[in-house]
Design an enzyme around this catalytic site. Structure first.
Site, mmCIF file in Angstrom:
data_model
loop_
_atom_site.group_PDB
_atom_site.id
_atom_site.type_symbol
_atom_site.label_atom_id
_atom_site.label_comp_id
_atom_site.label_asym_id
_atom_site.label_seq_id
_atom_site.Cartn_x
_atom_site.Cartn_y
_atom_site.Cartn_z
ATOM 1 C CB SER A 57 -0.917 0.050 1.210
ATOM 2 O OG SER A 57 -1.972 -1.028 1.185
ATOM 3 N N GLY A 282 -3.994 -2.188 -0.845
ATOM 4 C CA GLY A 282 -3.393 -2.063 -1.998
ATOM 5 C C GLY A 282 -3.153 -0.476 -2.114
ATOM 6 N N GLY A 284 -2.519 3.356 -4.319
ATOM 7 C CA GLY A 284 -3.071 4.071 -5.454
ATOM 8 C C GLY A 284 -4.473 4.574 -5.534
ATOM 9 C CB CYS A 311 -7.124 -1.099 3.036
ATOM 10 S SG CYS A 311 -5.913 0.497 2.763
ATOM 11 C CG LEU A 312 -7.277 -0.648 -3.179
ATOM 12 C CD1 LEU A 312 -7.736 0.857 -3.786
ATOM 13 C CD2 LEU A 312 -6.053 -1.029 -4.352
ATOM 14 C CD GLN A 315 -9.473 3.351 -0.261
ATOM 15 O OE1 GLN A 315 -9.013 3.152 -1.568
ATOM 16 N NE2 GLN A 315 -8.763 3.668 0.651
ATOM 17 C CG ASN A 353 -0.773 2.607 4.347
ATOM 18 O OD1 ASN A 353 -0.620 3.892 3.975
ATOM 19 N ND2 ASN A 353 -0.203 1.442 3.719
ATOM 20 N N GLY A 355 -4.619 7.151 2.060
ATOM 21 C CA GLY A 355 -4.617 8.445 1.362
ATOM 22 C C GLY A 355 -5.947 8.674 0.766
ATOM 23 C CG PHE A 356 -7.376 7.773 -2.591
ATOM 24 C CD1 PHE A 356 -7.951 8.657 -3.418
ATOM 25 C CD2 PHE A 356 -5.791 7.246 -2.436
ATOM 26 C CE1 PHE A 356 -6.991 9.179 -4.357
ATOM 27 C CE2 PHE A 356 -5.246 7.900 -3.505
ATOM 28 C CZ PHE A 356 -5.693 8.640 -4.511
ATOM 29 C CG HIS A 395 -4.281 -2.405 7.368
ATOM 30 N ND1 HIS A 395 -4.035 -3.139 6.281
ATOM 31 C CD2 HIS A 395 -4.528 -1.075 6.740
ATOM 32 C CE1 HIS A 395 -4.108 -2.709 5.160
ATOM 33 N NE2 HIS A 395 -4.076 -1.386 5.642
ATOM 34 C CD GLU A 397 -3.566 -6.452 8.112
ATOM 35 O OE1 GLU A 397 -2.805 -5.320 7.672
ATOM 36 O OE2 GLU A 397 -4.975 -6.460 8.022
#
Length: 417
Positions: A57, A282, A284, A311-312, A315, A353, A355-356, A395, A397
């Site tokens: 990530s 992940g 981006g 996370c990703l 999203q 972690n 940024g989106f 997260h 985990e």
């Protein structure tokens, strides 16, 4: 901090950070020599620097560690979250300290050099963190040259030429290239990771996942040595840049895990006859990765099978449900983020972690917000269909001290037929 051109290197400077606005930060380079460009962020974790550097990530990011003493536990292969580091560099306050941990096999600065990653020490990380908080995460170049020779103009152009993470699909770059079966479970002192080969003699670890006792018996059988029961539910995981410990927690919760590349089609997933689908973390912009992944995720949701995203993955679940994602001002990165579960008000201390984020105001009817950040009120969890499909922004985990969120793996695996 000053404009790039009139700021010559101070005596002894062997490293530099040049931001796209011309800001120059001098320091002492360590690790690999060279230069690397990325988004500059900060992480407030006191431990886990090796896990952070190897978290996919963090691809295309330069991590500023706010904790001043980095390197005190050294480095070892067991703590790597992927095969290679993905953060392009790191910035620290003090010089890397001598390792003081029996598990260490290498100094952190030596590990960085061996893996081609650049470090910058001697930086006022408080000032840099404040800059990021006020102005947002900037683009920049980190450089290390043992002779102290730098072309600041060239580095500034390199920083300006970086397009930034918004609109960037990085999942394709960090995902696996072909499918594989994941078999390892969690780690235990004196035994290492549980594997299919040592599972029959591996001690039970009821303390490893919170509230496991009843779930452990139901999912893994009553064997006191913890050998997995036959016919475990099958999870197919889409790898958008996953951390290894996610799969270990799925195995520990009783699942069999098959991992597929990020670009896998609906047919690719379904031919493995999954009982449930996992969507990994992940790097981006989720909207960019979602151009090819979201249509597949919508089809997977329509199968009626349980779906879990982190996370990703969370999203893109939001995008598949009809919500929108936004680029955050500074993002959330650290191991001390309080998240409140809306169902009962319980507060979980989490590792983050990102940024989106999924814009809570865009959640459509039928999609419920389940968790919110107590720092800024941003969305940290969602679900639909009574929890059959759910995701969290943080997260579970990562175990940032407590294991407040480990129940999520039990929830997912427990719902599989």
């Amino acid at each position: 901090m000053a404009d790039a051109k009139p700021n010559p290197a101070p005596e002894g400077a062997t490293g530099v950070l040049v931001l796209a606005d011309g800001t120059v930060v001098w320091g002492r380079g360590f690790g690999a020599e060279g230069s690397a460009v990325g988004e500059v962020c900060f992480n407030t974790s006191m431990t886990g620097y090796q896990e952070i550097m190897t978290d996919p990530s963090y691809a295309a990011q330069i991590v500023t560690f706010t904790f001043p003493h980095i390197g005190n536990v050294g480095a070892n292969i067991e703590d790597e979250e992927s095969q290679n580091p993905h953060a392009v560099g790191c910035i620290v306050r003090e010089d890397v300290t001598n390792e003081s941990n029996f598990r260490s096999t290498q100094r952190f600065d030596q590990w960085l050099k061996a893996n081609g990653r650049i470090g910058l020490a001697g930086v006022d990380t408080r000032a840099l963190t404040r800059l990021i908080r006020l102005n947002g995460a900037p683009n920049g170049v980190i450089a290390h040259n043992a002779g102290g020779e730098f072309d600041l103009d060239a580095l500034l152009e390199q920083a300006k030429g970086f397009a930034g993470l918004e609109g960037m699909d990085l999942a394709k770059d960090v995902s696996c290239r072909q499918l594989y079966e994941w078999g390892d479970g969690l780690w235990r002192l004196g035994f290492g990771y549980e594997t299919p080969e040592n599972a029959s003699s591996f001690p039970r670890r009821r303390e490893s996942i919170s509230h496991r006792s009843e779930m452990d018996s139901r999912l893994r059988g009553n064997d006191d040595e913890g050998s997995p029961a036959p016919g475990k539910p099958h999870v197919v995981a889409l790898d958008f840049g996953t951390k290894r410990n996610i799969f270990r927690n799925l195995v520990a919760a009783g699942a069999r895990v098959t991992v597929l590349p990020a670009t896998s089609s609906f047919e690719d997933v379904m031919r493995h006859e999954p009982d449930g689908i996992f969507l990994s973390n992940g790097p981006g912009d989720p909207a960019a990765t979602g151009e090819y992944a979201v249509p597949v995720i919508r089809q997977l949701i329509d199968t009626g099978k349980p779906v879990f995203g982190i996370c990703l993955g969370h999203q893109m679940l939001g995008l598949a449900m009809g919500a929108k994602t936004v680029k955050m001002h500074q993002g959330h990165r650290g191991a001390n983020h309080p998240v409140q579960r809306k169902e009962d008000g319980r507060v979980e201390i989490t590792s983050m972690n990102h940024g989106f984020a999924v814009d809570m105001d865009t959640l459509p009817e039928g999609v419920t917000a389940t968790h919110v950040s107590l720092f800024d009120g941003s969305l940290c969890g969602l679900e639909m269909d009574g929890g059959r499909v759910f995701g969290v922004q943080y997260h579970p985990e990562a175990s940032p001290g407590p294991q407040d969120s480990a129940y999520l793996f039990e929830k997912f695996v427990g719902a599989l037929s």
